[in-house]
Design a protein around this motif. Sequence first.
Motif, PDB file in Angstrom:
ATOM      1  N   GLY A  60       1.286   9.724  -5.106  1.00 63.08           N
ATOM      2  CA  GLY A  60       0.909   8.423  -4.591  1.00 63.08           C
ATOM      3  C   GLY A  60       0.396   7.501  -5.679  1.00 63.08           C
ATOM      4  O   GLY A  60       0.716   6.305  -5.712  1.00 63.08           O
ATOM      5  N   ALA A  61      -0.378   8.055  -6.610  1.00 55.81           N
ATOM      6  CA  ALA A  61      -0.907   7.254  -7.714  1.00 55.81           C
ATOM      7  C   ALA A  61       0.218   6.746  -8.606  1.00 55.81           C
ATOM      8  O   ALA A  61       0.204   5.590  -9.054  1.00 55.81           O
ATOM      9  N   ALA A  62       1.203   7.598  -8.865  1.00 52.65           N
ATOM     10  CA  ALA A  62       2.338   7.188  -9.698  1.00 52.65           C
ATOM     11  C   ALA A  62       3.138   6.081  -9.015  1.00 52.65           C
ATOM     12  O   ALA A  62       3.540   5.102  -9.657  1.00 52.65           O
ATOM     13  N   MET A  63       3.375   6.229  -7.727  1.00 51.59           N
ATOM     14  CA  MET A  63       4.120   5.211  -6.992  1.00 51.59           C
ATOM     15  C   MET A  63       3.331   3.908  -6.918  1.00 51.59           C
ATOM     16  O   MET A  63       3.892   2.813  -7.019  1.00 51.59           O
ATOM     17  N   ALA A  64       2.022   4.009  -6.744  1.00 54.03           N
ATOM     18  CA  ALA A  64       1.185   2.810  -6.679  1.00 54.03           C
ATOM     19  C   ALA A  64       1.200   2.058  -8.002  1.00 54.03           C
ATOM     20  O   ALA A  64       1.264   0.820  -8.027  1.00 54.03           O
ATOM     21  N   ARG A  65       1.161   2.784  -9.105  1.00 51.09           N
ATOM     22  CA  ARG A  65       1.215   2.121 -10.421  1.00 51.09           C
ATOM     23  C   ARG A  65       2.550   1.415 -10.605  1.00 51.09           C
ATOM     24  O   ARG A  65       2.602   0.288 -11.109  1.00 51.09           O
ATOM     25  N   TYR A  66       3.625   2.080 -10.224  1.00 47.69           N
ATOM     26  CA  TYR A  66       4.947   1.481 -10.418  1.00 47.69           C
ATOM     27  C   TYR A  66       5.097   0.203  -9.591  1.00 47.69           C
ATOM     28  O   TYR A  66       5.608  -0.805 -10.082  1.00 47.69           O
ATOM     29  N   PHE A  67       4.670   0.241  -8.346  1.00 49.50           N
ATOM     30  CA  PHE A  67       4.840  -0.912  -7.456  1.00 49.50           C
ATOM     31  C   PHE A  67       3.698  -1.924  -7.567  1.00 49.50           C
ATOM     32  O   PHE A  67       3.728  -2.958  -6.908  1.00 49.50           O
ATOM     33  N   ASP A  68       2.691  -1.610  -8.384  1.00 51.87           N
ATOM     34  CA  ASP A  68       1.493  -2.453  -8.465  1.00 51.87           C
ATOM     35  C   ASP A  68       0.901  -2.625  -7.076  1.00 51.87           C
ATOM     36  O   ASP A  68       0.586  -3.735  -6.623  1.00 51.87           O
ATOM     37  N   VAL A  74       0.845  -1.197   0.000  1.00 48.49           N
ATOM     38  CA  VAL A  74       0.000   0.000   0.000  1.00 48.49           C
ATOM     39  C   VAL A  74       0.880   1.246   0.000  1.00 48.49           C
ATOM     40  O   VAL A  74       1.883   1.310   0.710  1.00 48.49           O
ATOM     41  N   ILE A  75       0.501   2.221  -0.807  1.00 49.76           N
ATOM     42  CA  ILE A  75       1.100   3.560  -0.765  1.00 49.76           C
ATOM     43  C   ILE A  75       0.186   4.420   0.091  1.00 49.76           C
ATOM     44  O   ILE A  75      -1.008   4.551  -0.196  1.00 49.76           O
ATOM     45  N   LEU A  76       0.714   5.018   1.144  1.00 50.09           N
ATOM     46  CA  LEU A  76      -0.078   5.846   2.055  1.00 50.09           C
ATOM     47  C   LEU A  76       0.353   7.296   1.923  1.00 50.09           C
ATOM     48  O   LEU A  76       1.546   7.613   2.027  1.00 50.09           O
TER      49      LEU A  76
END
Length: 237
Positions: A125-133, A113-115
């Motif tokens: 946060g959205a960019a990091m979440a996409r990168y890390f799935d 989870v990206i918090l």
Amino acid sequence: MNRAEKAALQLQAVAVLRMLKETRTYDELSSVTGLPAGDLNRYVNGHVLPGSERAREVVEGVGRDALSSELEARVRFDDEGYVDNSGVVFDQSFLDLVAPVAANSFGFERPDVILTAATDGITLGAAMARYFDARLAYAKKSKETAVEEFIESRQRLASGIELTYYLPASALSSGQRVLVVDDLIRSGETQELLLDIAKQADTTVTGVFALIGVSDKGLGRARELTDAPVGALTTLD
């Protein structure tokens, strides 16, 4: 590194090189990267992908320096010293380049989870979440009407104002790995609240990352609260 991860790294390197090429000749780009101009031409135009080791060098080294410089060029300060970073947080394509560079530069363990905090942290946060799935969760300063259970973190600031963040309890589960991100770290107060929320949820923090660290105060505060890597793409005085 499996084939999918290798391909993703190679494409990230090409994206970084294309961004750099927008304001540079191939000779200037060669000077920045240390790579032959002919090879750069082929990478940028999509004729061939860089090898995995060369791609990693671009993403981890050249990419971070280039993105940091680009970020600093886009930031504005008002007369009272407040930061206007709207030229960055509204540019999703730029943030998509930041994510892999940050991940590789600071060695963040892959999170579940990206918090982050609403609202300016959401695009990063959205960019990091996409990168890390990974999933994206963001805390707010107000409660959602239809949500029954919240994780709440509250802090009284030096000014006497009380700052409270709320996260729906269902957004985090015990044992999950959490990466805390935000657009800006100034005093570290927001990061302290987010880290407290992660602790209350019995999660493991894999790192704290921000686009901009305003002085080292906030970064230092975050480092005191977690043993995980803490860093910012660029630090401004």
